[in-house]
Design a protein around this motif. Structure first.
Motif: not given
Length: 383
Positions: A12, A83, A89
């Motif tokens: 991430r 997204q 996410e």
């Protein structure tokens, strides 16, 4: 004490760096900081505007290298994403973002696996990382230049794992043990422009180009090669820049690509195309120019102890026997093969380069487990 790494959170963090080739956007900093915290000696190797990194933990042999890239392809239609492409996410257990599959998750998973091996004291040799920011681009200032520099310095890498998304339909069903070569060719036919009513005063390049392309496509390149599918030639672009209906054009151009197996070399195919161009030019009052660019030669990592380690790691961690394949496009493995044997192992590649590129969180963690077993088996076998 070595700090363990959460592969999903590191993925991430990498996705949140919008490193669309050639931009780095701080992605390489994230990798370097992570590896330094594990005790890796890190070298930034910048060529042109491209950020590259070579990092090594340990000095002894064998040296097991992981290779990958932090750069990603453009988002495309941002509004079509469910997204933000760089928000990273997690929705219903799936990580969505550009680079989730190709291939920031693999970098994170191998870093997490390396951290575990270091903490467990099972690294009886060296682990290294060769990370580039130029895999999705023209690939001139990335892995190619790093490999050349490492060869010149005498750096020894014994084996390499590339984290490209190699699984086909189900995680662990395929790894890549080779790749076909690739050559791009641009053909320019220059004639003499003139009035369509007076062809004797002109030399039309279009029919010459058409005949040449037809001759090239008429030849079956081969019926395949052991472990490889047949080679194929595809015409990718044709242009006759002429906006009038009553003018014989002065130039005609085309581009083609050949994906070829080890039955050919880039040079042999370039020579064949040039010979066919010379035939097509016979009696033509113009000129044909052939400009080849060899992106990489075909290669195969033959079955043996290294491929056995890879297959065993996948089987033990993913519960299936992987197909050892040479299918698909090219990767930076084509450059790394100059250093050592190389195999590619990664996630399912179905959504790479697509809108809503995504990877199940469970599969990212499973990939980390594959890499953990791979590292353990590797040093048990080769140390």
């Amino acid at each position: 004490m070595t700090t363990l790494i959460d592969a999903v959170e590191l993925t991430r963090a990498l996705i949140r760096r919008p490193s669309v080739t050639p931009a780095d956007a701080g992605a390489m900093d994230v990798v370097e900081e992570t590896l330094r915290s594990l005790g890796f000696a890190c070298r930034r190797m910048r060529f042109g505007e491209i950020e590259n990194l070579y990092a090594r933990y340990g000095t002894a042999r064998p040296n097991l290298c992981f290779a990958g890239h932090t750069d990603v392809v453009p988002v495309g239609d941002a509004a079509a994403w469910s997204q933000d492409a760089f928000a990273a996410e997690v929705v219903d257990g799936v990580l969505i973002g550009r680079g989730a599959v190709d291939m920031k998750s693999a970098i994170a998973a191998f870093a997490a696996a390396a951290a575990k091996a270091i903490a467990d004291g099972t690294v009886s040799g060296s682990i290294s990382f060769l990370i580039t920011g130029d895999e999705e681009g023209v690939a001139l200032d990335g892995t190619k230049k790093v490999v050349e520099a490492l060869l010149a310095e005498g750096e020894v890498i014994d084996h390499c794992v590339v984290g490209e998304p190699t699984s086909s339909e189900t995680f662990g069903d395929m790894v890549k043990v080779g790749r076909r070569g690739s050559i791009n060719v641009e053909i320019t036919v220059e004639g003499v422009q003139g009035h369509v009513a007076y062809p004797q005063r002109a030399a039309n390049p279009a029919p010459v180009l058409i005949r040449l392309l037809a001759a090239l496509q008429a030849r079956p390149l081969d019926d395949g090669y052991p472990e490889f599918q047949p080679s194929n030639l595809e015409v990718t672009w044709i242009d006759v820049p002429n906006t009038a209906t009553n003018i014989i054009p002065g130039v005609a151009k085309a581009r083609l690509n050949i994906r070829f197996n080890p039955g050919h070399t880039g040079a042999s195919l370039a020579g064949w195309i040039e010979a066919e161009a010379a035939k097509a030019a016979e009696g033509f009052e113009g000129r044909i120019t052939v400009t080849p660019q060899i992106s990489g030669e075909a290669f195969l990592t033959a079955p043996g102890p290294f491929t056995d380690v890879i297959a065993t790691a996948v089987r033990e961690a993913a519960g299936r026997e992987p197909e050892l394949s040479t299918s698909g496009g090219t990767s930076d493995a084509r450059f790394i093969r100059a250093l050592c044997p190389v195999v590619e192992v990664g996630l399912v590649g179905r959504t790479m380069h697509q809108v809503d590129e995504r990877a199940p969180v469970a599969e990212i963690r499973q990939l980390q487990t594959v890499y953990e077993r791979l590292i353990a088996l590797y040093f048990a076998r080769f140390s």
